[in-house]
Design a protein around this motif. Structure first.
Motif, PDB file in Angstrom:
ATOM      1  N   ARG A  11     -36.277 -22.670  14.998  1.00  0.00           N
ATOM      2  CA  ARG A  11     -37.262 -23.056  16.013  1.00  0.00           C
ATOM      3  C   ARG A  11     -37.476 -24.557  16.016  1.00  0.00           C
ATOM      4  NH1 ARG A  11     -41.667 -24.956  15.340  1.00  0.00           N
ATOM      5  NH2 ARG A  11     -41.927 -24.182  13.202  1.00  0.00           N
ATOM      6  N   LEU A  49     -42.405 -21.073  21.696  1.00  0.00           N
ATOM      7  CA  LEU A  49     -41.450 -19.985  21.496  1.00  0.00           C
ATOM      8  C   LEU A  49     -42.083 -18.652  21.863  1.00  0.00           C
ATOM      9  CD1 LEU A  49     -38.696 -19.002  20.521  1.00  0.00           C
ATOM     10  CD2 LEU A  49     -39.624 -18.934  18.197  1.00  0.00           C
ATOM     11  N   LYS A 102     -42.137 -18.219  25.580  1.00  0.00           N
ATOM     12  CA  LYS A 102     -40.804 -17.954  26.115  1.00  0.00           C
ATOM     13  C   LYS A 102     -40.383 -16.505  25.866  1.00  0.00           C
ATOM     14  CE  LYS A 102     -36.164 -19.951  26.298  1.00  0.00           C
ATOM     15  NZ  LYS A 102     -35.307 -21.092  25.850  1.00  0.00           N
ATOM     16  N   LEU A 103     -40.791 -15.968  24.722  1.00  0.00           N
ATOM     17  CA  LEU A 103     -40.422 -14.601  24.357  1.00  0.00           C
ATOM     18  C   LEU A 103     -41.387 -13.558  24.908  1.00  0.00           C
ATOM     19  CD1 LEU A 103     -39.431 -15.247  20.631  1.00  0.00           C
ATOM     20  CD2 LEU A 103     -37.879 -14.542  22.459  1.00  0.00           C
ATOM     21  N   TRP A 157     -44.362 -13.062  23.544  1.00  0.00           N
ATOM     22  CA  TRP A 157     -45.039 -12.531  22.357  1.00  0.00           C
ATOM     23  C   TRP A 157     -46.379 -13.222  22.162  1.00  0.00           C
ATOM     24  CZ3 TRP A 157     -40.582 -13.100  18.206  1.00  0.00           C
ATOM     25  CH2 TRP A 157     -39.525 -12.249  18.549  1.00  0.00           C
ATOM     26  N   VAL A 188     -45.082 -14.743  16.066  1.00  0.00           N
ATOM     27  CA  VAL A 188     -44.171 -15.800  15.635  1.00  0.00           C
ATOM     28  C   VAL A 188     -44.575 -16.298  14.257  1.00  0.00           C
ATOM     29  CG1 VAL A 188     -43.384 -18.153  16.103  1.00  0.00           C
ATOM     30  CG2 VAL A 188     -43.546 -16.498  17.977  1.00  0.00           C
ATOM     31  N   ASP A 231     -35.864  -8.248  17.796  1.00  0.00           N
ATOM     32  CA  ASP A 231     -36.603  -9.504  17.573  1.00  0.00           C
ATOM     33  C   ASP A 231     -35.633 -10.628  17.212  1.00  0.00           C
ATOM     34  OD1 ASP A 231     -39.040  -8.274  18.013  1.00  0.00           O
ATOM     35  OD2 ASP A 231     -39.491  -8.012  15.883  1.00  0.00           O
ATOM     36  N   ALA A 267     -33.531 -11.723  20.229  1.00  0.00           N
ATOM     37  CA  ALA A 267     -34.341 -12.484  21.182  1.00  0.00           C
ATOM     38  C   ALA A 267     -34.625 -13.890  20.652  1.00  0.00           C
ATOM     39  CB  ALA A 267     -35.649 -11.744  21.458  1.00  0.00           C
ATOM     40  N   TRP A 268     -34.915 -13.997  19.364  1.00  0.00           N
ATOM     41  CA  TRP A 268     -35.207 -15.306  18.749  1.00  0.00           C
ATOM     42  C   TRP A 268     -33.994 -16.230  18.854  1.00  0.00           C
ATOM     43  CZ3 TRP A 268     -39.827 -16.024  15.564  1.00  0.00           C
ATOM     44  CH2 TRP A 268     -39.932 -17.310  14.998  1.00  0.00           C
ATOM     45  N   ASP A 278     -31.518 -16.159  20.907  1.00  0.00           N
ATOM     46  CA  ASP A 278     -31.283 -16.540  22.300  1.00  0.00           C
ATOM     47  C   ASP A 278     -32.302 -17.574  22.771  1.00  0.00           C
ATOM     48  OD1 ASP A 278     -29.798 -16.008  24.851  1.00  0.00           O
ATOM     49  OD2 ASP A 278     -31.811 -15.419  25.514  1.00  0.00           O
ATOM     50  N   ALA A 279     -33.567 -17.373  22.371  1.00  0.00           N
ATOM     51  CA  ALA A 279     -34.639 -18.265  22.836  1.00  0.00           C
ATOM     52  C   ALA A 279     -34.492 -19.682  22.298  1.00  0.00           C
ATOM     53  CB  ALA A 279     -36.004 -17.690  22.450  1.00  0.00           C
ATOM     54  N   GLU A 306     -26.944 -15.282  15.484  1.00  0.00           N
ATOM     55  CA  GLU A 306     -27.505 -13.930  15.384  1.00  0.00           C
ATOM     56  C   GLU A 306     -26.871 -13.110  14.260  1.00  0.00           C
ATOM     57  OE1 GLU A 306     -28.129  -9.738  17.776  1.00  0.00           O
ATOM     58  OE2 GLU A 306     -27.450 -11.498  18.906  1.00  0.00           O
TER      59      GLU A 306
END
Length: 279
Positions: free
Chosen positions: A19, A29, A32-33, A35, A40, A54, A57-58, A60-61, A68
């Motif tokens: 991040r 973040l 964007k997600l 959440w 976070v 999760d 998604a993290w 990608d964000a 990944e």
């Protein structure tokens, strides 16, 4: 800090690093997600275990889908809980047996395979004492045998609790492998003979020479569909991932197809008892 919590914090630190490298604040973040910012924060601080979605998604964000696989590997390390024997048994066996009581109390169905020893839930006092004494010498740890034996006997009370079910598979070799004097083993086999046919207990013996749909590689215990515990010489593995649990359930089911129960199981136990030749 437990091995589980340490693994979760390692994952959280890596998420936080990614991040920061993306030049994002936690609240950015989260937005964007979609959440809550608190999620976070919990993930980064190791207060919550990230799910596989999760993680995806993290990655990608923060613009790093390439990491990944690394993150999913760290997540798997959280779900695969390594509990080293050195840490667990630093003060002897007694505390680990208390943990076994808590896990058994929290479980409705236990399915297990034992390859070379009698399951703890069926052990006599003297057999358990011999096992604990030998292991304490091997690991060079404090001998807390009497407390450990008392806790193991306390755990066996679960066998008589309504609503619980126990399904065990035992390789025939366990009826012959001894870490105790012959009279102790004879008493243990007499006890096991009586276990066959107990209410809520299904005990199957895998005979020498029987054809197996798959081999019996090592002992394992399945607690409901919550976790599988596997012992190695250096550590216990507490497996909680759904894929791991399903695989061990399949292994148990395939082995169970070849097990002898009832009268035949008693015959196998009686044959092992007779082989002790106590006369």
């Amino acid at each position: 800090m437990s091995d589980f919590q340490q693994a979760r914090q390692i994952l959280g630190a890596r998420l936080s690093e990614l991040r920061a490298e993306a030049g994002m604040e936690g609240k950015d973040l989260a937005a964007k997600l979609g959440w809550q910012p608190s999620k976070v924060s919990r993930l980064q601080n190791g207060k919550q275990t990230a799910s596989a979605p999760d993680i995806a998604a993290w990655a990608d964000a923060v613009g790093r889908p390439d990491v990944e696989p690394e993150l999913q590997g760290l997540r798997a390390g959280v779900e695969l809980k390594h509990r080293t024997w050195r840490r667990q048994l630093a003060g002897g066996h007694s505390e680990r047996q208390k943990l076994a009581i808590r896990e058994t109390d929290a479980t409705t169905l236990i399915r297990a395979l034992e390859v070379s020893r009698i399951p703890g839930l069926f052990q006599t006092r003297e057999y358990a004492r011999a096992i604990f004494d030998a292991n304490a010498r091997f690991r060079e740890i404090p001998a807390t045998t009497e407390q450990a034996v008392a806790n193991r006997m306390r755990r066996q009370e679960a066998l008589y609790e309504p609503g619980k079910e126990f399904r065990f598979l035992l390789c025939e070799a366990a009826l012959y492998h001894r870490s105790c004097p012959k009279p102790v083993m004879a008493e243990q086999l007499d006890r096991l003979y009586g276990v066959v046919g107990m209410p809520r207990v299904d005990l199957g013996i895998l005979p020498f020479g029987t054809q197996l749909r798959r081999t019996a590689p090592h002992a394992f215990w399945i607690y409901d569909r919550r976790q599988v515990i596997v012992e190695t010489i250096t550590e216990e593995l507490w497996l909680t991932a759904d894929d791991d649990i399903r695989l061990y359930e399949r292994a148990w089911d395939w082995l169970a197809e070849s097990a002898e129960r009832g009268t035949m199981a008693r015959r196998l136990i009686g044959r092992a008892r007779a082989s002790l030749d106590l006369a």
